[in-house]
Motif scaffolding. Sequence first.
Motif, PDB file in Angstrom:
ATOM      1  N   ARG A 111     -16.566  -7.060   0.628  1.00 33.94           N
ATOM      2  CA  ARG A 111     -17.747  -6.855   1.468  1.00 33.94           C
ATOM      3  C   ARG A 111     -18.793  -6.005   0.756  1.00 33.94           C
ATOM      4  NH1 ARG A 111     -15.329  -4.368   5.297  1.00 33.94           N
ATOM      5  NH2 ARG A 111     -14.674  -6.120   6.569  1.00 33.94           N
ATOM      6  N   ILE A 112     -18.357  -4.953   0.113  1.00 33.09           N
ATOM      7  CA  ILE A 112     -19.293  -4.063  -0.577  1.00 33.09           C
ATOM      8  C   ILE A 112     -19.906  -4.750  -1.785  1.00 33.09           C
ATOM      9  CG2 ILE A 112     -19.465  -1.962  -1.973  1.00 33.09           C
ATOM     10  CD1 ILE A 112     -17.448  -0.679  -0.042  1.00 33.09           C
ATOM     11  N   LEU A 113     -19.085  -5.445  -2.556  1.00 38.35           N
ATOM     12  CA  LEU A 113     -19.596  -6.106  -3.749  1.00 38.35           C
ATOM     13  C   LEU A 113     -20.559  -7.237  -3.419  1.00 38.35           C
ATOM     14  CD1 LEU A 113     -16.325  -6.285  -5.874  1.00 38.35           C
ATOM     15  CD2 LEU A 113     -18.364  -4.944  -6.429  1.00 38.35           C
ATOM     16  N   SER A 114     -20.345  -7.904  -2.297  1.00 36.12           N
ATOM     17  CA  SER A 114     -21.151  -9.082  -1.973  1.00 36.12           C
ATOM     18  C   SER A 114     -22.283  -8.801  -1.005  1.00 36.12           C
ATOM     19  CB  SER A 114     -20.266 -10.179  -1.374  1.00 36.12           C
ATOM     20  OG  SER A 114     -19.772  -9.775  -0.109  1.00 36.12           O
ATOM     21  N   GLY A 115     -22.205  -7.651  -0.320  1.00 39.50           N
ATOM     22  CA  GLY A 115     -23.058  -7.513   0.845  1.00 39.50           C
ATOM     23  C   GLY A 115     -24.281  -6.654   0.770  1.00 39.50           C
ATOM     24  N   ARG A 116     -24.507  -5.930  -0.280  1.00 35.69           N
ATOM     25  CA  ARG A 116     -25.613  -4.984  -0.282  1.00 35.69           C
ATOM     26  C   ARG A 116     -26.971  -5.677  -0.264  1.00 35.69           C
ATOM     27  NH1 ARG A 116     -23.820   0.093  -0.877  1.00 35.69           N
ATOM     28  NH2 ARG A 116     -21.815   0.478  -1.873  1.00 35.69           N
ATOM     29  N   ASN A 117     -27.041  -6.910  -0.743  1.00 36.18           N
ATOM     30  CA  ASN A 117     -28.334  -7.583  -0.845  1.00 36.18           C
ATOM     31  C   ASN A 117     -28.498  -8.725   0.154  1.00 36.18           C
ATOM     32  OD1 ASN A 117     -29.089  -5.957  -3.092  1.00 36.18           O
ATOM     33  ND2 ASN A 117     -27.781  -7.216  -4.395  1.00 36.18           N
ATOM     34  N   ILE A 118     -27.651  -8.784   1.173  1.00 36.46           N
ATOM     35  CA  ILE A 118     -27.760  -9.865   2.157  1.00 36.46           C
ATOM     36  C   ILE A 118     -27.829  -9.283   3.563  1.00 36.46           C
ATOM     37  CG2 ILE A 118     -26.751 -11.728   0.788  1.00 36.46           C
ATOM     38  CD1 ILE A 118     -24.041 -11.097   2.059  1.00 36.46           C
TER      39      ILE A 118
END
Length: 217
Positions: free
Chosen positions: A157-164
């Motif tokens: 979640r952290i790796l994929s989610g900061r820009n969405i």
Amino acid sequence: MGTNLKNKAYDIIKQRIIHCEYKPNTFLNETSLIQEIDASRTPIREALNKLEQEGFVQILAKRGVMVTNVTMTEIHQTFEARLLLEPYIITHYIQSIDLNRLTQLYTENKALIEAKPNPDGFCHLDDVLHRVISSACPNKYILETLEHIYNQNMRIRILSGRNIWERHVEAAREHLDLMTAIMNYDIEEAVKHTINHLIKSKEAAIQSFINEQIPVN
């Protein structure tokens, strides 16, 4: 005392891995860990051995200790397990879900939607919500499995989610639908919203990894 230091080292290193302070495919420096955690070499090594057993690090001969990567296989398997277990828990234990805590989370999710972008806040609320639901299950083996899954899922979640952020808002709305169904004890609707939420979250995570060209093998 030695056990306490090992547990302390284990908890600190594990949390830093889960929250991506120690990023995938990076090496951990044993001397730095000793200084940061204020523990001797033995409890640090014992903690690292335990973390290797759980799949968070890999101890490589003559190279050191590397934080394990988040692979595309990991994403698929994590969500596959969640799609099996979370609907099962709702179906069988919806009456045991803490409605007081759920009401609090409902309010916090609504506030998150209306606030300025806060990816870290969303990650926290998403993690708490699913843990509150799963904690209704009395089966310790299911709970132990989900504990590991949720820890790994936090990394995803952290790796994929900061820009969405748009996906975060959409997911928060899905949370509201899910919590409403649970508070109404509507099992069919709650299961439907759970499956929908998990499938969309999986798709968003995969797409984000592809878009950001994050290495996943």
